[in-house]
Design an enzyme around this catalytic site. Structure first.
Site, PDB file in Angstrom:
ATOM      1  N   ARG A 122       0.763  -1.065   0.068  1.00 12.91           N
ATOM      2  CA  ARG A 122      -0.037  -0.018   0.123  1.00 12.91           C
ATOM      3  C   ARG A 122       0.851   1.391   0.050  1.00 12.91           C
ATOM      4  O   ARG A 122       1.955   1.097   0.415  1.00 12.91           O
ATOM      5  CB  ARG A 122      -0.983   0.195   1.208  1.00 12.91           C
ATOM      6  CG  ARG A 122      -1.722  -1.309   1.314  1.00 12.91           C
ATOM      7  CD  ARG A 122      -2.813  -1.326   2.583  1.00 12.91           C
ATOM      8  NE  ARG A 122      -1.825  -1.339   3.631  1.00 12.91           N
ATOM      9  CZ  ARG A 122      -2.228  -0.919   4.964  1.00 12.91           C
ATOM     10  NH1 ARG A 122      -3.581  -0.368   5.084  1.00 12.91           N
ATOM     11  NH2 ARG A 122      -1.579  -1.023   5.829  1.00 12.91           N
ATOM     12  N   LYS A 187       4.873 -11.079   9.956  1.00 17.44           N
ATOM     13  CA  LYS A 187       4.089 -10.797   8.602  1.00 17.44           C
ATOM     14  C   LYS A 187       4.743 -11.823   7.549  1.00 17.44           C
ATOM     15  O   LYS A 187       5.887 -12.027   7.246  1.00 17.44           O
ATOM     16  CB  LYS A 187       4.514  -9.443   8.113  1.00 17.44           C
ATOM     17  CG  LYS A 187       3.606  -9.192   6.632  1.00 17.44           C
ATOM     18  CD  LYS A 187       3.448  -7.636   6.519  1.00 17.44           C
ATOM     19  CE  LYS A 187       2.766  -7.290   5.297  1.00 17.44           C
ATOM     20  NZ  LYS A 187       1.975  -5.977   5.337  1.00 17.44           N
ATOM     21  N   ARG A 319      -0.308  -0.611  14.982  1.00 13.70           N
ATOM     22  CA  ARG A 319       0.799  -1.096  15.757  1.00 13.70           C
ATOM     23  C   ARG A 319       0.346  -1.594  17.041  1.00 13.70           C
ATOM     24  O   ARG A 319      -0.509  -0.757  17.746  1.00 13.70           O
ATOM     25  CB  ARG A 319       1.818   0.136  15.884  1.00 13.70           C
ATOM     26  CG  ARG A 319       2.532   0.355  14.630  1.00 13.70           C
ATOM     27  CD  ARG A 319       3.653  -0.469  14.116  1.00 13.70           C
ATOM     28  NE  ARG A 319       4.080   0.089  12.813  1.00 13.70           N
ATOM     29  CZ  ARG A 319       3.412  -0.150  11.880  1.00 13.70           C
ATOM     30  NH1 ARG A 319       2.389  -1.071  11.790  1.00 13.70           N
ATOM     31  NH2 ARG A 319       4.181   0.420  10.554  1.00 13.70           N
TER      32      ARG A 319
HETATM   33  C1  BT5 Z   1       1.045  -5.158   1.674  1.00  5.52           C
HETATM   34  O1  BT5 Z   1       1.296  -3.755   1.725  1.00  5.52           O
HETATM   35  O2  BT5 Z   1       1.256  -6.054   2.685  1.00  5.52           O
HETATM   36  C2  BT5 Z   1       0.511  -5.619   0.435  1.00  5.52           C
HETATM   37  C3  BT5 Z   1       1.895  -6.594  -0.084  1.00  5.52           C
HETATM   38  C4  BT5 Z   1       1.191  -7.164  -1.425  1.00  5.52           C
HETATM   39  C5  BT5 Z   1       2.197  -7.793  -2.206  1.00  5.52           C
HETATM   40  C6  BT5 Z   1       1.509  -8.451  -3.586  1.00  5.52           C
HETATM   41  S1  BT5 Z   1       2.592  -9.510  -4.312  1.00  5.52           S
HETATM   42  C7  BT5 Z   1       1.426  -9.815  -5.773  1.00  5.52           C
HETATM   43  C8  BT5 Z   1       1.137  -8.357  -6.083  1.00  5.52           C
HETATM   44  N1  BT5 Z   1       1.825  -7.573  -6.924  1.00  5.52           N
HETATM   45  C9  BT5 Z   1       2.242  -6.523  -6.236  1.00  5.52           C
HETATM   46  O3  BT5 Z   1       3.193  -5.529  -6.719  1.00  5.52           O
HETATM   47  N2  BT5 Z   1       1.887  -6.389  -4.852  1.00  5.52           N
HETATM   48  C10 BT5 Z   1       0.984  -7.548  -4.572  1.00  5.52           C
HETATM   49  P1  BT5 Z   1       1.484  -3.129   3.171  1.00  5.52           P
HETATM   50  O4  BT5 Z   1       0.823  -3.250   4.138  1.00  5.52           O
HETATM   51  O5  BT5 Z   1       1.851  -1.451   2.707  1.00  5.52           O
HETATM   52  O6  BT5 Z   1       3.217  -3.761   3.591  1.00  5.52           O
HETATM   53  C11 BT5 Z   1       4.325  -3.363   2.978  1.00  5.52           C
HETATM   54  C12 BT5 Z   1       5.461  -3.348   4.200  1.00  5.52           C
HETATM   55  O7  BT5 Z   1       5.410  -5.076   4.432  1.00  5.52           O
HETATM   56  C13 BT5 Z   1       6.816  -2.998   3.706  1.00  5.52           C
HETATM   57  O8  BT5 Z   1       6.856  -1.571   4.036  1.00  5.52           O
HETATM   58  C14 BT5 Z   1       7.579  -4.041   4.507  1.00  5.52           C
HETATM   59  O9  BT5 Z   1       7.576  -3.499   5.803  1.00  5.52           O
HETATM   60  C15 BT5 Z   1       6.921  -5.206   4.462  1.00  5.52           C
HETATM   61  N3  BT5 Z   1       7.406  -6.094   3.732  1.00  5.52           N
HETATM   62  C16 BT5 Z   1       7.917  -5.885   2.311  1.00  5.52           C
HETATM   63  N4  BT5 Z   1       8.082  -6.938   1.765  1.00  5.52           N
HETATM   64  C17 BT5 Z   1       7.548  -8.136   2.705  1.00  5.52           C
HETATM   65  C18 BT5 Z   1       7.642  -9.429   2.566  1.00  5.52           C
HETATM   66  N5  BT5 Z   1       8.019 -10.223   1.681  1.00  5.52           N
HETATM   67  N6  BT5 Z   1       7.427 -10.223   3.676  1.00  5.52           N
HETATM   68  C19 BT5 Z   1       6.862  -9.621   4.723  1.00  5.52           C
HETATM   69  N7  BT5 Z   1       6.817  -8.190   4.886  1.00  5.52           N
HETATM   70  C20 BT5 Z   1       7.145  -7.476   3.712  1.00  5.52           C
END
Ligand code: BT5
Length: 322
Positions: A122, A187, A319
């Site tokens: 997001r 996560k 949080r």
């Molecule tokens: C999310 O956003 O959690 C939504 C993620 C959705 C990803 C999928 S993959 C398929 C599709 N194509 C895309 O381009 N996106 C979707 P948000 O709540 O904003 O969380 C983002 C935050 O999660 C980042 O700022 C990191 O702190 C953390 N993060 C990033 N990569 C991660 C991972 N692989 N595993 C766990 N946390 C992660």
């Protein structure tokens, strides 16, 4: 003849040593071409071992996506609704791909990729998306009754993902409002919902799901919060993709006739933050209170000094304080 890196990786996917010569012969290219491609693998975070006299090996093997295996895991009814399942190698974002396909042709399609170069969460946050290890899946769908009929749809996605993972006997799962899948409080995955179209008519929805299956240590350090993966479980990514689609497609296909209200109790059973003291963060505004589950429309309910407040909107983050 040109070959893709994926073809070489497929030949090494079983984790056994193969010589450059035998790889080249099997794929119809020179040893030098094999070597050149495998340099790229290193850049993608895939460690290819080289041993004199034995050749190349990917220690532990690779579990690559395979369209046929995913399709075999889907029931006929699910296949009929989805229409098209696309497996890509490297793409900027599966959500972008699904959205541009939906612009060309309305309907339903599922898109998976081995890696994303601009995977996002997001508010433009990065989604760490290394090659061949995790799940990056987008489901594009078209709805006829307008954006407002889709209230709570992202929480329904969370329930569907939770159901799919629970069927694979993964223990310690939880949901965090609005879009996180947690494993033991960390996560494991996230959901990115993007909606475009007519507020009262046809609209296109892209549901993006990222789930960590086996996150390589080399990239894990760039994740800015505690994370988890499923490395303790024997799960193939193809099986996982099929299981997710098998739960997700019927759940979304029922929308908007079935609303979030029908899923609310189940969502609340998995709510990892229920009754926790939390900060609700919206840009630079922070409200402290006790999480009290969700409303029938999927809004977060928070007890703030004895007042029952509701929060909604994709820009809010939570949080936990204790
Ligand atoms: C999310 O956003 O959690 C939504 C993620 C959705 C990803 C999928 S993959 C398929 C599709 N194509 C895309 O381009 N996106 C979707 P948000 O709540 O904003 O969380 C983002 C935050 O999660 C980042 O700022 C990191 O702190 C953390 N993060 C990033 N990569 C991660 C991972 N692989 N595993 C766990 N946390 C992660």
């Amino acid at each position: 003849m040109t070959i893709s890196l994926k073809e070489i990786l497929k030949a090494l996917a079983d984790g056994q040593f193969r010589s450059g010569q035998s790889l080249g012969m099997a794929l119809g290219v020179s040893r030098a071409a094999v070597w050149k491609h495998l340099q790229q693998a290193g850049r993608l975070g895939i460690a290819v071992e080289t041993k004199a006299g034995q050749g190349y090996r990917i220690a532990g093997g690779l579990d690559l996506l395979d369209l046929d295996r995913i399709m075999l895991g889907l029931e006929e009814g699910v296949r009929r609704i989805v229409g098209r399942v696309v497996v890509l190698d490297t793409i900027d974002s599966t959500n972008n791909y699904a959205r541009s396909e939906l612009c060309k042709e309305r309907g339903w399609l599922a898109v998976l990729a081995e890696s994303q170069t601009a995977g996002r969460g997001r508010l433009g946050r990065e989604w760490v998306s290394p090659y061949g290890r995790n799940l990056y899946l987008s489901l594009g769908c078209t709805f006829a009754d307008g954006v407002t009929s889709l209230q709570g749809i992202s929480l329904v996605v969370g329930v569907a993902v939770h159901r799919a993972l629970a069927k694979l006997a993964i223990a310690g799962l939880g949901l965090k409002w609005p879009n996180d899948i947690l494993l033991n409080g960390k996560k494991l995955g996230g959901i990115l919902l993007e909606v475009a179209g007519d507020p009262a008519g046809h609209c296109e929805v892209v549901v993006g799901i990222g789930l960590n299956v086996k996150m390589p240590c080399s990239v894990a350090c760039s994740i800015s919060q505690p994370w988890a993966d499923m490395s303790g479980y024997q799960i193939t990514r193809n099986q996982l993709a099929a299981n997710i689609l098998s739960e997700l497609v019927p759940a979304l296909h029922g929308f908007p006739k079935t609303t979030f209200a029908g899923y609310r109790d189940e969502w609340q059973r998995y709510d990892a933050y229920r009754n926790a003291l939390i900060n609700v963060i919206n840009n630079d505004k922070i409200v402290q209170g006790v999480a009290r589950g969700v409303s029938d429309a999927g809004a977060l309910r928070v007890d703030v000094d004895g007042r029952d407040l509701e929060f909604s909107g994709g820009e809010i983050s939570l949080r936990r304080l204790v």
